[in-house]
Design an enzyme around this catalytic site. Sequence first.
Site, short mmCIF file in Angstrom:
data_model
loop_
_atom_site.label_atom_id
_atom_site.label_comp_id
_atom_site.label_asym_id
_atom_site.label_seq_id
_atom_site.Cartn_x
_atom_site.Cartn_y
_atom_site.Cartn_z
N LYS A 192 0.89 -1.31 0.01
CA LYS A 192 0.04 -0.13 -0.10
C LYS A 192 0.95 1.22 -0.02
O LYS A 192 0.56 2.16 -0.55
CB LYS A 192 -1.06 0.12 1.29
CG LYS A 192 -2.03 -0.84 1.40
CD LYS A 192 -3.02 -0.68 2.42
CE LYS A 192 -2.34 -0.96 3.81
NZ LYS A 192 -1.64 -2.08 4.41
N ARG B 28 -9.72 0.57 9.09
CA ARG B 28 -9.35 -0.62 9.50
C ARG B 28 -10.50 -1.30 10.22
O ARG B 28 -10.14 -2.62 10.14
CB ARG B 28 -8.16 -0.43 10.13
CG ARG B 28 -6.75 -0.89 9.62
CD ARG B 28 -5.69 -0.83 10.70
NE ARG B 28 -4.46 -1.39 10.41
CZ ARG B 28 -3.38 -0.94 9.66
NH1 ARG B 28 -3.59 0.30 9.26
NH2 ARG B 28 -2.33 -1.69 9.70
N ARG C 17 11.71 -6.83 4.64
CA ARG C 17 11.66 -5.38 4.99
C ARG C 17 12.62 -5.38 6.44
O ARG C 17 13.22 -4.37 6.81
CB ARG C 17 10.42 -4.78 5.06
CG ARG C 17 10.17 -3.54 5.64
CD ARG C 17 8.95 -2.88 5.44
NE ARG C 17 7.93 -3.14 6.37
CZ ARG C 17 6.60 -2.83 6.20
NH1 ARG C 17 6.20 -2.43 5.26
NH2 ARG C 17 6.00 -3.19 7.34
N ARG D 176 11.00 -0.52 12.70
CA ARG D 176 9.84 -0.45 13.38
C ARG D 176 9.44 -1.44 14.35
O ARG D 176 9.89 -2.53 14.14
CB ARG D 176 8.64 -0.77 12.13
CG ARG D 176 8.33 0.32 11.27
CD ARG D 176 7.52 0.28 9.98
NE ARG D 176 6.30 -0.48 10.51
CZ ARG D 176 5.29 -0.74 9.87
NH1 ARG D 176 5.13 -0.23 8.65
NH2 ARG D 176 3.98 -1.11 10.07
N ARG E 168 -0.61 -9.15 13.35
CA ARG E 168 -1.39 -8.22 12.40
C ARG E 168 -1.99 -8.78 11.26
O ARG E 168 -2.93 -8.34 11.07
CB ARG E 168 -0.10 -7.35 11.76
CG ARG E 168 0.57 -6.44 12.98
CD ARG E 168 1.29 -5.15 12.46
NE ARG E 168 2.46 -5.63 12.04
CZ ARG E 168 3.25 -5.05 10.67
NH1 ARG E 168 2.62 -4.21 10.19
NH2 ARG E 168 4.35 -5.64 10.75
#
Length: 193
Positions: free
Chosen positions: A13, A88, A127, A135, A146
């Site tokens: 996204k 969300r 990532r 993060r 998640r």
Amino acid sequence: MRLVLLGPPGAGKGTQAERLVAEHGIPQLSTGEMLRSAAAAGTAVGKRAKAIMDRGELVPDDVMVEIIAERIDLPDCANGFILDGFPRTIAQAEALDRLLEERGTKLDRVIEIAVDEGMLVSRIETRIKETGGVRGDDSVETLHKRIAVYRRQTAPVAGYYRRKGLIATIDGMGSKDEVTAAIAEALGATSAA
Ligand code: ADP
């Protein structure tokens, strides 16, 4: 143009939102980024949000709706925006409809980026390696949490927009450029309609 980008963690996204910003000159409103900068700034909301984010859970709807309500009133959103990470939950989607209605406007399109779950895990593992895990929520354990939260609380949002005839589902398994092209096509089809 008022757009929502929907898709699980790691669907791409953020990448696609950046490209839409460049193409359409409207801002990307990433609620994840907003919460991370509030956390970095050490505000009260930011501190509470950080603990929730690090567990892979969702920040309460009322907090998120307030953040978005303030943000969409800033002058750079006058010609539209790209929502990345919001709504969300169904409650957030309903609140967004109300906010826009109060302002005499509405969403133009919702782009759902569909990817398979095995791919998400490997993308986020990459990532984590590339960024060194800066993060707080980029760990494999949190990722599974998640994804579960996405399936349970966010996936129904796609159905909500499908019923309103707003959704375009894009195959997110292709290359970045292929996904960008598919989104452009979906948006072109809207303006022609
Ligand atoms: P990703 O898409 O990679 O999961 P985001 O950057 O969009 O990550 O969001 C990171 C975290 O911020 C989420 O896991 C959640 O805790 C919080 N968050 C972001 N947007 C929302 C939202 N709309 N409602 C509730 N929590 C949110």
